[in-house]
Design a protein around this motif. Structure first.
Motif, PDB file in Angstrom:
ATOM      1  N   ALA A 139      29.613 -21.975   8.486  1.00 44.96           N
ATOM      2  CA  ALA A 139      30.546 -22.725   8.990  1.00 44.96           C
ATOM      3  C   ALA A 139      31.795 -22.388   9.167  1.00 44.96           C
ATOM      4  CB  ALA A 139      30.726 -24.003   7.922  1.00 44.96           C
ATOM      5  N   ARG A 140      32.062 -20.855   9.172  1.00 43.14           N
ATOM      6  CA  ARG A 140      33.159 -20.132   9.014  1.00 43.14           C
ATOM      7  C   ARG A 140      34.152 -20.399   8.149  1.00 43.14           C
ATOM      8  NH1 ARG A 140      29.660 -18.050  11.633  1.00 43.14           N
ATOM      9  NH2 ARG A 140      29.433 -17.373  13.744  1.00 43.14           N
ATOM     10  N   ALA A 141      33.467 -20.447   6.881  1.00 47.11           N
ATOM     11  CA  ALA A 141      34.354 -20.531   5.888  1.00 47.11           C
ATOM     12  C   ALA A 141      34.909 -19.099   5.660  1.00 47.11           C
ATOM     13  CB  ALA A 141      33.763 -21.136   4.491  1.00 47.11           C
ATOM     14  N   HIS A 142      36.080 -18.851   5.065  1.00 42.98           N
ATOM     15  CA  HIS A 142      36.657 -17.659   5.093  1.00 42.98           C
ATOM     16  C   HIS A 142      35.994 -16.749   3.601  1.00 42.98           C
ATOM     17  CE1 HIS A 142      39.139 -19.082   1.721  1.00 42.98           C
ATOM     18  NE2 HIS A 142      39.663 -19.898   2.450  1.00 42.98           N
ATOM     19  N   ALA A 143      36.293 -15.647   3.557  1.00 46.17           N
ATOM     20  CA  ALA A 143      35.513 -14.779   2.647  1.00 46.17           C
ATOM     21  C   ALA A 143      35.685 -15.260   1.246  1.00 46.17           C
ATOM     22  CB  ALA A 143      35.904 -13.329   2.675  1.00 46.17           C
ATOM     23  N   TYR A 144      36.754 -15.746   0.897  1.00 46.82           N
ATOM     24  CA  TYR A 144      36.993 -15.918  -0.526  1.00 46.82           C
ATOM     25  C   TYR A 144      36.288 -17.469  -0.788  1.00 46.82           C
ATOM     26  CZ  TYR A 144      41.195 -13.336  -0.498  1.00 46.82           C
ATOM     27  OH  TYR A 144      42.392 -12.273  -0.159  1.00 46.82           O
ATOM     28  N   ALA A 145      35.994 -18.328   0.336  1.00 44.48           N
ATOM     29  CA  ALA A 145      35.219 -19.505   0.078  1.00 44.48           C
ATOM     30  C   ALA A 145      34.020 -19.348   0.032  1.00 44.48           C
ATOM     31  CB  ALA A 145      35.795 -20.737   1.252  1.00 44.48           C
TER      32      ALA A 145
END
Length: 418
Positions: free
Chosen positions: A250-256
């Motif tokens: 879903a293209r959440a960033h790496a931290y998420a």
């Protein structure tokens, strides 16, 4: 109806592991996973090796699996994802084609992480984080209640580090690798130290030790901790890793994406399993025998932690590698003996081998660490694998990790409830 059709087989007879696996449409090692989860009972062959299974019980399990998977045959509708990161094959596992246990024996956790991410080794690799980011993460973690679980502390640290990074939405490989090299040491630095005269220098395993044990660290114990981190860095599509890939899809960033993994790892069947094994080990050491402890666990209807793995018909290679290293540490001898007693005692009932949770419990129990230490080691270690899978998923079609539900509710149209 299709899900009422019986599986073909010699009903009323005893089936070998191979026969049961063929009827269920799974790998032989999965049959023993059903046993460890209490879904299937086994009986040892008198005077021989192996186990047998009641054919009717296997048939019933097969029908249940087919109902739950919407009538599909085969592996029960399990999701398959193409990956170049980890291969698990016949009691061995590989990181990018290289034997993972040999890699962990020869290289540090940081070097193994770099191999997972890039396919290249960086000798002497060390992860550090800016003090400004560490300060933000520490403040957030320090505000939590004292009894907060390790995964919750790490998740809060990840979220705080994310808030301090204005470039977190850059999903290019270079940016994500930069995030990974910053995030992992931040997670460790944000944890409260076990003693206040600690130093935050050296390899990651050294810094993590000061968060887990109040004892002085000897070289052998530090090496065992570092090897545990490297062995646990990835393990194919475990539940937490699948959650990470869904987030990355879903293209959440790496931290998420890492936060998604930390949310799953808390389960007693995943990252927290070593804590249960740790407590069991202490009980065995206290009673000087595994027999009464195992009896109490079974009487309470609980599965024995630290035994069996659905992907390995034999001993978990991670456990074998860690046990071999722990043999060289004199203070680990009592916990190692207790672990062997547990395996030998339960072998009378089911042919289950030690898994990495039991080996990790031996490490934490013998090094003066709390029962939650194994979960912390697991989560920090697996962050490297999560980043590797997130990177791989960012290169795939967006939102591909979106399976369709198999609806089994009332058929519409239904009257509006009053």
């Amino acid at each position: 109806m299709r899900d009422q059709e019986p599986l073909p087989g010699p009903a009323g007879q005893r089936l070998s592991t191979k026969e049961a696996a063929e009827l269920l449409g799974v790998k032989p090692e999965t049959v023993y996973a059903y046993v460890s989860r209490g879904q299937l009972s086994s009986r040892r062959v008198p005077g021989g090796r192996g186990s047998t299974f009641d054919a009717k019980e296997v048939e019933a399990l097969g029908r249940r699996n087919r109902r739950e998977s919407g009538g599909n045959s085969g592996s029960g509708g399990e999701l398959s994802v193409r990956t170049r990161i980890t291969l698990i094959d016949t009691d061995r596992y590989y990181f990018r084609g290289v034997d993972a246990t040999e890699l962990a024996a020869r290289h540090s956790y940081e070097e193994v992480a770099e191999w997972l991410w890039t396919g290249a080794l960086r000798p002497g690799a060390t992860f550090t984080a800016p003090e400004s980011v560490v300060t933000v993460a520490r403040r957030a973690v320090d505000a939590l209640p004292e009894h907060t679980a390790p995964a919750d502390r790490l998740r809060v640290a990840a979220i705080a580090a994310s808030a301090a990074d204005p470039l977190r939405f850059d999903l290019s490989e270079e940016a994500v690798l930069g995030t990974a090299r910053l995030l992992i040491p931040t997670l460790v630095a944000a944890l409260p130290p076990a003693r206040y005269d600690h130093r935050d220098g050296g390899p990651l395993a050294h810094r993590l030790w000061t968060r887990l044990s109040g004892r002085d660290a000897d070289d052998a114990s530090l090496r065992a901790l570092d090897m545990a981190l490297a062995l646990l860095a990835d393990h194919d599509l475990a539940a937490s890793t699948l959650a990470v890939r869904v987030a990355a899809s879903a293209r959440a960033h790496a931290y998420a994406a890492v936060s998604a993994g930390l949310g799953v790892i808390e389960g007693p069947l995943h990252g927290a399993a070593s804590g249960l094994a740790h407590k069991m080990l202490l009980d065995v050491l206290d009673q000087d025998s595994a027999a009464p402890v195992i009896a109490d666990e079974l009487r309470a209807g609980r599965r024995i932690p630290g035994l069996g793995h659905r992907l390995y018909p034999g001993e978990d290679p991670r456990a074998r590698a860690l046990f071999d290293l722990l043999e060289e540490i004199p203070k680990a001898a009592p916990a190692l003996a207790a672990a062997r007693d547990i395996v030998d005692t339960t072998a009378r009932h089911a042919p289950l081998h030690a898994n990495v949770d039991l080996a990790l419990a031996v490490l934490t129990a013998s090094c003066g660490m709390p029962a939650t230490a194994g979960e912390t080691v697991f989560a920090v270690a697996r962050t490297a694998g999560w980043i590797a899978h997130a990177l791989e998923e960012y290169g795939e079609r967006p939102l591909r990790m979106r399976p369709s539900g198999h609806y089994v509710g009332p058929r519409p149209p239904q009257p509006l409830p009053e």
